[in-house]
Design a protein around this motif. Sequence first.
Motif, short mmCIF file in Angstrom:
data_model
loop_
_atom_site.label_atom_id
_atom_site.label_comp_id
_atom_site.label_asym_id
_atom_site.label_seq_id
_atom_site.Cartn_x
_atom_site.Cartn_y
_atom_site.Cartn_z
N ARG A 102 5.25 4.54 2.22
CA ARG A 102 5.69 5.71 2.97
C ARG A 102 6.52 5.28 4.18
O ARG A 102 7.55 5.89 4.49
CB ARG A 102 4.48 6.53 3.43
CG ARG A 102 4.86 7.78 4.22
CD ARG A 102 3.65 8.38 4.90
NE ARG A 102 2.73 8.94 3.94
CZ ARG A 102 2.79 10.20 3.49
NH1 ARG A 102 3.73 11.02 3.93
NH2 ARG A 102 1.91 10.64 2.61
N GLU A 103 6.10 4.23 4.85
CA GLU A 103 6.84 3.73 6.02
C GLU A 103 8.22 3.21 5.61
O GLU A 103 9.20 3.43 6.30
CB GLU A 103 6.03 2.62 6.69
CG GLU A 103 6.65 2.10 7.98
CD GLU A 103 5.84 0.96 8.58
OE1 GLU A 103 6.45 0.15 9.32
OE2 GLU A 103 4.62 0.86 8.31
N SER A 111 0.84 -1.21 0.00
CA SER A 111 0.00 0.00 0.00
C SER A 111 0.87 1.25 0.00
O SER A 111 2.07 1.19 0.30
CB SER A 111 -0.91 0.01 1.24
OG SER A 111 -0.12 0.15 2.42
N GLU A 120 0.68 3.67 2.11
CA GLU A 120 1.11 3.94 3.49
C GLU A 120 2.28 3.06 3.88
O GLU A 120 3.20 3.51 4.58
CB GLU A 120 -0.07 3.72 4.45
CG GLU A 120 -1.08 4.86 4.46
CD GLU A 120 -0.42 6.23 4.68
OE1 GLU A 120 0.38 6.35 5.62
OE2 GLU A 120 -0.68 7.15 3.88
N LYS A 121 2.27 1.81 3.45
CA LYS A 121 3.39 0.92 3.71
C LYS A 121 4.64 1.42 2.99
O LYS A 121 5.75 1.37 3.54
CB LYS A 121 3.04 -0.50 3.26
CG LYS A 121 4.15 -1.52 3.50
CD LYS A 121 4.49 -1.69 4.97
CE LYS A 121 5.56 -2.76 5.17
NZ LYS A 121 5.98 -2.86 6.59
#
Length: 428
Positions: free
Chosen positions: A150-151, A145, A147-148
Amino acid sequence: MARGLFPCGLLRKPLFIQARFSYLHMKYLFFSWLAVFVGSWIVYVEYSSYTELCRGHECKNSICDKYRKGVIDGSACSSLCEKDTLYLGKCFTAKPNSQVYSGSWGDLEGVIKCQMEEAPHYDLGSEMEPRKEAVAFNKPTKGTSVEKFREMIFNHLKAKVGDQANLADLATKVLSIADANKDGHISLPEARSTWALLQLNEFLLALVLQDREHTPKLLGFCGDLYVMEKVPYSPLYGISLPWIIEVWIPAGLRRSMDQWFTPSWPHKAKISIGLLELVEDVFHGTFGSFLMCDVSATSFGYNDRHDFKVMDAQYIVPEVIFQEVIRQQRCDVDEDCLYGADCLTSCDLTKHRCTPEVTRPNLAKACDALKDYILRGAPADVSEELEKQLYACVALKGAAEQMEIEHSLILNNIKTLLWKKISHTKDS
């Protein structure tokens, strides 16, 4: 009677002349053959070096093959691989695994950089030199994803520059670049290209300093091939000579020759201020500290307005990474603890490991590079004080943190001295 009229010497003279002409003819043939042989050898060596170093079209074919298979994507992919509006021009490659070409992209002039098969990748706990690792473009994996991703970016940046307060802002900048077609979504091929670029020091520095004028702007990318703004004048100073001439020139004369074709002194002052400002930007900057490990004229240049520009940021490395890696370097003498041309630490002989602190700060190395450049042609009313400040700067030792006040004082003194001299002119 007749024999008395023609002495023997007169009869032998044509034979002597004939032998002499034969000797000169052989000598001419020998030197002609030698010149052809040496010339052919030089052409062969130059051609072999060129074909070994300049493999840009192989790099392009490899990148375009991955683009057509849907593995990678980026803002430059279509122009490079489909429209043929991004051209590779003159080869400036110095290392086979890092291809550098001039290029044109429509109306834009740029510099194209491409990693061949292997890319520099720092691995903590390994040797100081970057470990070479084939770029597979397999991260992030399918199903990751945003968000993943981004992490992943955040953690990678944290490992590179340390735990900085505004790393989240830097991660957001990376995601903005990753959305190459600006459709509001990041595709898997775009994400893989961005992740590959994040492994490169130069891309990271361009990202960190993108709001400053010292680094060329990123124009586009495709995989780990990227296009940077062209710097019209480079290197900062110096002339290139054939090696066969170079070996015969004394070092002192060579240093003097390097300063023959430089801009007027006010322009040199403005360029020098740019290098000093870069030192400020990479020391305790917005996103951590960087070490300048190759402060040579070939790494820098300037534009038509005489704004200083970084040409090659490969050896401007995050201090956190440098210290982690150099600690693991085995050594017997201090020279074993050298990275690039200028980042030297000392060897702890009790452990046979390198210590993490560099022996000279960035500012001392920058002043060393500028010394001959800015003192040549300096106005008489500032020459003496400028020389004094520059030599005090070159003499700086130890990490900048240990002498921050003195470091800042000398840097500000040199900048002020130069600005005062050119601030009332159009060159400022």
